[in-house]
Design a protein around this motif. Structure first.
Motif, PDB file in Angstrom:
ATOM      1  N   THR A 176      41.832  20.890  37.309  1.00 40.32           N
ATOM      2  CA  THR A 176      41.158  21.653  36.254  1.00 40.32           C
ATOM      3  C   THR A 176      40.204  22.673  36.875  1.00 40.32           C
ATOM      4  O   THR A 176      39.756  22.498  38.008  1.00 40.32           O
ATOM      5  N   LEU A 177      39.856  23.698  36.084  1.00 40.77           N
ATOM      6  CA  LEU A 177      38.956  24.733  36.599  1.00 40.77           C
ATOM      7  C   LEU A 177      37.574  24.143  36.924  1.00 40.77           C
ATOM      8  O   LEU A 177      36.939  24.532  37.912  1.00 40.77           O
ATOM      9  N   ASP A 178      37.144  23.186  36.109  1.00 39.42           N
ATOM     10  CA  ASP A 178      35.851  22.537  36.403  1.00 39.42           C
ATOM     11  C   ASP A 178      35.871  21.881  37.776  1.00 39.42           C
ATOM     12  O   ASP A 178      34.889  21.933  38.519  1.00 39.42           O
ATOM     13  N   GLU A 179      37.008  21.275  38.092  1.00 39.18           N
ATOM     14  CA  GLU A 179      37.138  20.625  39.399  1.00 39.18           C
ATOM     15  C   GLU A 179      37.077  21.680  40.525  1.00 39.18           C
ATOM     16  O   GLU A 179      36.409  21.470  41.542  1.00 39.18           O
ATOM     17  N   ALA A 180      37.758  22.811  40.298  1.00 41.55           N
ATOM     18  CA  ALA A 180      37.755  23.884  41.316  1.00 41.55           C
ATOM     19  C   ALA A 180      36.330  24.381  41.558  1.00 41.55           C
ATOM     20  O   ALA A 180      35.915  24.597  42.706  1.00 41.55           O
ATOM     21  N   ILE A 181      35.567  24.512  40.487  1.00 40.69           N
ATOM     22  CA  ILE A 181      34.175  24.991  40.619  1.00 40.69           C
ATOM     23  C   ILE A 181      33.347  23.964  41.381  1.00 40.69           C
ATOM     24  O   ILE A 181      32.540  24.312  42.252  1.00 40.69           O
ATOM     25  N   GLU A 182      33.580  22.693  41.067  1.00 36.21           N
ATOM     26  CA  GLU A 182      32.829  21.631  41.757  1.00 36.21           C
ATOM     27  C   GLU A 182      33.133  21.648  43.268  1.00 36.21           C
ATOM     28  O   GLU A 182      32.228  21.521  44.096  1.00 36.21           O
ATOM     29  N   ILE A 183      34.400  21.841  43.603  1.00 41.90           N
ATOM     30  CA  ILE A 183      34.779  21.901  45.025  1.00 41.90           C
ATOM     31  C   ILE A 183      34.100  23.117  45.676  1.00 41.90           C
ATOM     32  O   ILE A 183      33.509  23.022  46.753  1.00 41.90           O
ATOM     33  N   ALA A 184      34.181  24.243  44.984  1.00 42.41           N
ATOM     34  CA  ALA A 184      33.592  25.477  45.544  1.00 42.41           C
ATOM     35  C   ALA A 184      32.100  25.309  45.781  1.00 42.41           C
ATOM     36  O   ALA A 184      31.550  25.806  46.770  1.00 42.41           O
ATOM     37  N   GLU A 185      31.435  24.577  44.895  1.00 45.91           N
ATOM     38  CA  GLU A 185      29.979  24.419  44.988  1.00 45.91           C
ATOM     39  C   GLU A 185      29.549  23.303  45.940  1.00 45.91           C
ATOM     40  O   GLU A 185      28.350  23.051  46.096  1.00 45.91           O
ATOM     41  N   ALA A 186      30.508  22.666  46.605  1.00 45.39           N
ATOM     42  CA  ALA A 186      30.150  21.532  47.478  1.00 45.39           C
ATOM     43  C   ALA A 186      29.548  21.977  48.804  1.00 45.39           C
ATOM     44  O   ALA A 186      29.171  21.153  49.625  1.00 45.39           O
ATOM     45  N   SER A 187      29.472  23.291  49.028  1.00 44.53           N
ATOM     46  CA  SER A 187      28.968  23.801  50.307  1.00 44.53           C
ATOM     47  C   SER A 187      27.514  24.250  50.186  1.00 44.53           C
ATOM     48  O   SER A 187      27.084  24.708  49.120  1.00 44.53           O
TER      49      SER A 187
END
Ligand code: NAP
Length: 485
Positions: A391-402
């Motif tokens: 899901t897009l929410d998951e993609a955002i969460e991954i992107a923000e993990a840095s």
């Protein structure tokens, strides 16, 4: 080559030198001085005097001198591009592009300073000040230390030196130790063009020594660094001792989110740009976060259309489009990072081999958000870690993990999804249908978020960084005006 101090090409006081080698062939290209503390202090003292002389030239005169510099850049274009290629390992077509960007950056710097307006405050707001004329003017900061990284030395030097000088500052430049030659030549051209010689000092030597001595000198008004987070933290600590101002453009681990509805030609093309400069770019995709329904197609096409088609070989051949990393040590570091990520569970699906400073474009699949590469481990090389999302929410969460927040990109045909990503990511920039590597002269670029720095190096805001506003009050000057208005 010697370094440029007080208008002279000099050795270091103790005659120590550092080798500059060609990363492609391993040949010794030249040596440069390893500046000592006395050299650094002398250069900065000289720059303080130089700044006063340079600033007395009015804007028209400074513009004329920097235009002469641009003529010299044009005349020396071949030499500069060749030098950059030989010391950096980048293909010469790319070096020509970089030298041309120096031209454009200085041209823009010459123009913007003409339009830096002061302010006049409105009157009649506060009792007791009705007759006082309150205005502001912009002044240079003084001596700016410009600390330059190895990856785009000429281009990033120009972003620092051009606006700083045009605004009336002096610069003390420290190029990267691995490839200082092109920057030294450019600094020499500034002096040749007629910039006050003491206003353009160039010191060579290791950041851990020379860089430190520059930063701790209280006569430095601002330290302007482009480099890694480690250098940024060290400089910030040192600068704090004198409350010296600093501006940083630091590292990144930019996400590129590739959605299920993307234009796949575009996605492959934007992702493929990662091979530029052998992946040694601060911004530009470093984590490929791809929807699971298109991941297989994306990886296959990326490898077939972009990675298998790179042209290696003689870097002075205009057809070559893929070079080496800055050094065998840098390539070995990327190799270690690949091995580390494989040990953490990723799968090597393409590339992975190193020879000296050369490293193949490399694709690692099955990367997950808990791995270092998906978080805070910046890889400065041609690596494509692929992280799948649903899901897009998951993609955002991954992107923000840095902990980095330099730049980002999203490839989608859904404008609202794109806007959701643009709103959610804490990064200095978000490119829609592009990668975070997008860089245009005027658009605020770089740091600004998390550990990626605090600068926005671009023509639309750089003058706020290299000048300070001074307030001048003419008490009672408006008395008659107010009586007769
Ligand atoms: P680096 O190792 O941090 O070095 C950058 C510059 O800082 C070099 O001139 C270096 O000198 C000097 N330096 C290192 N430690 C210092 C210290 N303690 N005090 C003063 N100066 C010091 O970075 P790099 O390897 O050249 O470049 C790669 C890094 O720069 C990456 O993290 C990349 O993301 C970042 N970068 C950011 C941008 C941006 O615009 N945000 C653009 C390009 C690169 P030596 O060469 O002698 O070590």
């Amino acid at each position: 080559m010697n370094m440029l101090i007080n208008g002279e090409w000099v050795e270091s006081a103790d005659k120590e030198t550092i080798d500059v080698t060609n990363p492609y062939t391993g040949e010794l290209l030249d040596t440069v001085p390893a500046a000592g503390k006395a050299d650094v202090d002398f250069a900065i003292q000289s720059a303080v005097e130089g700044q006063k002389i340079w600033y007395r030239h009015n804007i028209r005169e400074r513009a004329g001198i920097l235009r002469r510099f641009l003529e010299l850049v044009k005349e020396n274009r071949d030499l500069l591009a060749r030098t950059l290629t030989l010391e950096t390992g980048k293909p010469v077509f790319d070096s020509y592009g970089e030298i041309d960007s120096v031209y454009m950056t200085f041209e823009s710097a010459i123009e913007i300073v003409k339009h830096q307006y002061g302010k006049t405050m409105p009157m009649g707001i506060e009792g007791g000040y009705d007759d006082d004329l309150q205005v502001t003017v912009h002044e240079p900061l003084g001596v700016i230390a410009c600390i330059v990284p190895f990856n785009f030395p000429a281009a990033l030097w120009a972003f620092k030196a051009g606006p700083a000088l045009m605004a009336g500052n002096a610069v003390v430049v420290k190029p990267a130790t691995s490839n200082p030659l092109c920057v030294l030549k450019l600094m020499g051209l500034l002096a040749e063009a007629g910039v006050t010689p003491q206003a353009v000092q160039c010191l060579t030597g290791r950041g851990s020594l020379v860089g430190n001595w520059i930063v701790e000198n209280p006569m430095i008004a601002q330290v302007n660094l482009t480099g890694g987070v480690k250098a940024g933290i060290e400089i910030a600590r040192k600068a704090a001792e004198n409350l010296t101002d600093y501006k940083f453009e630091l590292g990144g681990n930019d996400p590129l989110i590739i959605c299920a509805d993307c234009d796949m030609d575009l996605a492959v093309n934007e992702a493929g740009d990662k091979t530029r400069n052998a992946g040694q770019c601060c911004s530009g995709a470093k984590r490929f976060i791809v929807h699971k329904s298109v991941k297989e197609e994306f990886v296959r096409r990326l490898i077939e259309e972009r990675l298998k088609t790179i042209k290696t070989g003689d870097l002075l051949d205009m057809e070559t489009d893929y070079g080496t990393l800055i050094s065998p040590e840098a390539a070995a570091e990327v190799e270690n990072q690949v091995q580390h990520t494989i040990l953490q569970g990723a799968r090597l699906v393409y590339g992975g081999k190193r020879e000296g400073a050369f490293f193949e474009p490399t694709v690692l699949d099955h990367v997950t958000v808990d791995m270092d590469i998906a978080r805070d481990m910046e890889v400065f090389g041609p690596l494509f870690p692929i992280i799948e999302f649903d899901t897009l929410d998951e993609a955002i969460e991954i992107a923000e993990a840095s902990h980095y927040g330099l730049s980002a990109g999203v490839i989608t045909n859904n404008l609202q999804d794109a806007m959701k990503v643009a709103g959610a990511l804490k990064s200095g920039m978000v490119a829609v249908n592009g990668s975070g590597g997008f860089r245009a002269q005027e658009l605020p670029f770089g740091g600004g978020k998390k550990m990626s720095g605090n600068s926005r190096e671009c023509m639309s805001s750089v003058l706020e960084e290299v000048t300070q506003e001074k307030s001048i009050i003419f008490r009672y000057a408006m008395k008659k005006y107010n009586e007769y208005k």
